[in-house]
Scaffold this active site. Structure first.
Site, mmCIF file in Angstrom:
data_model
loop_
_atom_site.group_PDB
_atom_site.id
_atom_site.type_symbol
_atom_site.label_atom_id
_atom_site.label_comp_id
_atom_site.label_asym_id
_atom_site.label_seq_id
_atom_site.Cartn_x
_atom_site.Cartn_y
_atom_site.Cartn_z
ATOM 1 N N MET A 66 30.263 11.114 84.257
ATOM 2 C CA MET A 66 31.516 10.430 83.955
ATOM 3 C C MET A 66 31.239 8.944 83.797
ATOM 4 S SD MET A 66 33.930 10.279 87.354
ATOM 5 C CE MET A 66 35.134 9.245 86.513
ATOM 6 N N ALA A 67 32.062 8.281 83.033
ATOM 7 C CA ALA A 67 31.906 6.831 82.865
ATOM 8 C C ALA A 67 33.202 6.236 82.359
ATOM 9 C CB ALA A 67 30.785 6.519 81.874
ATOM 10 N N ILE A 68 33.379 4.977 82.728
ATOM 11 C CA ILE A 68 34.469 4.153 82.214
ATOM 12 C C ILE A 68 33.816 2.976 81.489
ATOM 13 C CG2 ILE A 68 36.410 2.651 82.868
ATOM 14 C CD1 ILE A 68 37.049 5.617 83.342
ATOM 15 N N GLU A 99 25.578 14.987 91.811
ATOM 16 C CA GLU A 99 24.405 14.197 92.198
ATOM 17 C C GLU A 99 24.636 12.785 91.708
ATOM 18 O OE1 GLU A 99 21.534 16.176 89.864
ATOM 19 O OE2 GLU A 99 21.440 17.892 91.200
ATOM 20 N N ASN A 104 24.003 3.560 93.202
ATOM 21 C CA ASN A 104 25.225 3.464 92.396
ATOM 22 C C ASN A 104 26.444 3.407 93.322
ATOM 23 O OD1 ASN A 104 27.200 3.557 90.468
ATOM 24 N ND2 ASN A 104 26.342 5.291 89.339
ATOM 25 N N TYR A 111 33.585 8.520 94.448
ATOM 26 C CA TYR A 111 33.518 9.926 94.864
ATOM 27 C C TYR A 111 34.035 10.089 96.305
ATOM 28 C CZ TYR A 111 30.612 10.290 90.681
ATOM 29 O OH TYR A 111 30.146 10.236 89.386
HETATM 30 C C1 LIG Z 1 31.644 4.872 88.625
HETATM 31 C C2 LIG Z 1 32.789 4.548 87.662
HETATM 32 C C3 LIG Z 1 33.118 5.785 86.838
HETATM 33 C C4 LIG Z 1 34.028 4.143 88.490
HETATM 34 O O1 LIG Z 1 35.123 3.958 87.606
HETATM 35 P P1 LIG Z 1 36.167 2.764 87.832
HETATM 36 O O2 LIG Z 1 37.281 2.943 86.888
HETATM 37 O O3 LIG Z 1 35.444 1.476 87.790
HETATM 38 O O4 LIG Z 1 36.622 3.056 89.343
HETATM 39 P P2 LIG Z 1 38.081 2.793 89.955
HETATM 40 O O5 LIG Z 1 38.566 1.454 89.539
HETATM 41 O O6 LIG Z 1 38.941 3.969 89.661
HETATM 42 O O7 LIG Z 1 37.753 2.741 91.495
HETATM 43 C C5 LIG Z 1 37.945 3.872 92.323
HETATM 44 C C6 LIG Z 1 37.201 3.647 93.619
HETATM 45 O O8 LIG Z 1 35.798 3.604 93.358
HETATM 46 C C7 LIG Z 1 35.181 2.670 94.262
HETATM 47 N N1 LIG Z 1 34.614 1.564 93.496
HETATM 48 C C8 LIG Z 1 34.866 1.239 92.218
HETATM 49 N N2 LIG Z 1 34.123 0.170 91.859
HETATM 50 C C9 LIG Z 1 33.394 -0.171 92.943
HETATM 51 C C10 LIG Z 1 32.412 -1.174 93.210
HETATM 52 N N3 LIG Z 1 32.044 -2.055 92.262
HETATM 53 N N4 LIG Z 1 31.857 -1.207 94.438
HETATM 54 C C11 LIG Z 1 32.198 -0.321 95.388
HETATM 55 N N5 LIG Z 1 33.127 0.660 95.203
HETATM 56 C C12 LIG Z 1 33.705 0.723 93.995
HETATM 57 C C13 LIG Z 1 36.288 2.173 95.173
HETATM 58 O O9 LIG Z 1 36.361 3.039 96.284
HETATM 59 C C14 LIG Z 1 37.508 2.343 94.306
HETATM 60 O O10 LIG Z 1 38.683 2.487 95.040
HETATM 61 P P3 LIG Z 1 39.552 1.175 95.440
HETATM 62 O O11 LIG Z 1 39.858 0.459 94.168
HETATM 63 O O12 LIG Z 1 40.750 1.745 96.120
HETATM 64 O O13 LIG Z 1 38.670 0.356 96.341
HETATM 65 C C15 LIG Z 1 32.439 3.340 86.748
HETATM 66 O O14 LIG Z 1 32.057 2.258 87.555
HETATM 67 C C16 LIG Z 1 31.340 3.645 85.747
HETATM 68 O O15 LIG Z 1 31.599 4.106 84.641
HETATM 69 N N6 LIG Z 1 30.080 3.354 86.120
HETATM 70 C C17 LIG Z 1 28.954 3.554 85.206
HETATM 71 C C18 LIG Z 1 28.659 5.022 84.956
HETATM 72 C C19 LIG Z 1 28.399 5.770 86.238
HETATM 73 O O16 LIG Z 1 27.760 5.264 87.146
HETATM 74 N N7 LIG Z 1 28.926 7.006 86.297
HETATM 75 C C20 LIG Z 1 28.789 7.835 87.487
HETATM 76 C C21 LIG Z 1 27.507 8.539 87.562
HETATM 77 S S1 LIG Z 1 27.352 9.787 86.313
#
Ligand SMILES: CC(C)(COP(=O)(O)OP(=O)(O)OC[C@H]1O[C@@H](n2cnc3c(N)ncnc32)[C@H](O)[C@@H]1OP(=O)(O)O)[C@@H](O)C(=O)NCCC(=O)NCCS
EC number: 2.3.1.266
Length: 152
Positions: A66-68, A99, A104, A111
């Site tokens: 997944m990714a944003i 996994e 990360n 998660y």
């Molecule tokens: C991992 C990912 C999908 C999270 O998406 P996001 O939209 O940024 O996350 P959200 O804003 O919905 O945050 C949800 C929760 O994630 C955690 N989180 C998000 N960013 C964080 C950061 N920089 N540090 C620590 N925790 C974090 C927090 O618990 C957060 O909840 P909160 O806002 O109540 O504190 C995004 O950062 C991403 O695309 N990363 C690159 C790709 C990747 O690593 N994918 C997963 C592995 S396949």
């Protein structure tokens, strides 16, 4: 808006993936995922800004990817996408596995917020660009409602 991924989304999804992963999935892998897995996207102002790919397996599921989009992270979209994608799984899994790289922290945080917890560590699992390797954290989420349904 969260909806099923379509063939027309593959270019943008592949671009987002290439921005966030050191070993990104190819267009072909995304195309194949449309038939083999549950692939969803999240849109903001009619633009795809993220995706989630889940693999249903019997009464379980694996979160594969997944990714944003990097400019859209930290706004709650990842959490919303993950929750909705899990809700849409048609096999009503009793547990979901994933996994994730140990480093990360944003993904691990997401998660954990979604109810996953660590059950194992796969040592030296992921390759790094510099030739070193990184541990994978194995996490699971128990879907208690689906588990209870088994006994109805
Ligand atoms: C991992 C990912 C999908 C999270 O998406 P996001 O939209 O940024 O996350 P959200 O804003 O919905 O945050 C949800 C929760 O994630 C955690 N989180 C998000 N960013 C964080 C950061 N920089 N540090 C620590 N925790 C974090 C927090 O618990 C957060 O909840 P909160 O806002 O109540 O504190 C995004 O950062 C991403 O695309 N990363 C690159 C790709 C990747 O690593 N994918 C997963 C592995 S396949």
């Amino acid at each position: 808006m969260i909806r099923d991924m379509q063939a027309a989304d593959i270019d943008i999804v592949t671009q987002i993936e290439a921005m966030v992963q050191t070993h990104p999935w190819s267009k072909q892998q995304f195309a194949e995922s449309l038939n083999s897995y549950q692939a969803t996207v999240i849109e903001l102002n009619k633009q795809v800004v993220g995706f989630c790919i889940l693999q249903p397996v019997l009464d379980e599921a694996n979160l594969l990817l997944m990714a944003i989009h990097p400019n859209m992270q930290g706004r709650g979209l990842g959490f919303k996408l993950l929750e909705e994608s899990i809700n849409q799984l048609k096999n009503n899994p009793v547990q979901i596995f994933l996994e994730v790289r140990e480093s990360n922290l944003s993904a691990v945080g997401l998660y954990e917020k979604s109810g996953f917890h660590q059950i194992d560590l796969r040592r030296h699992y992921y390759p790094n660009p510099d030739g070193t390797r990184e541990h994978a954290i194995i996490m699971v989420k128990a879907c208690s409602d689906n588990f209870a349904d088994l006994f109805k």
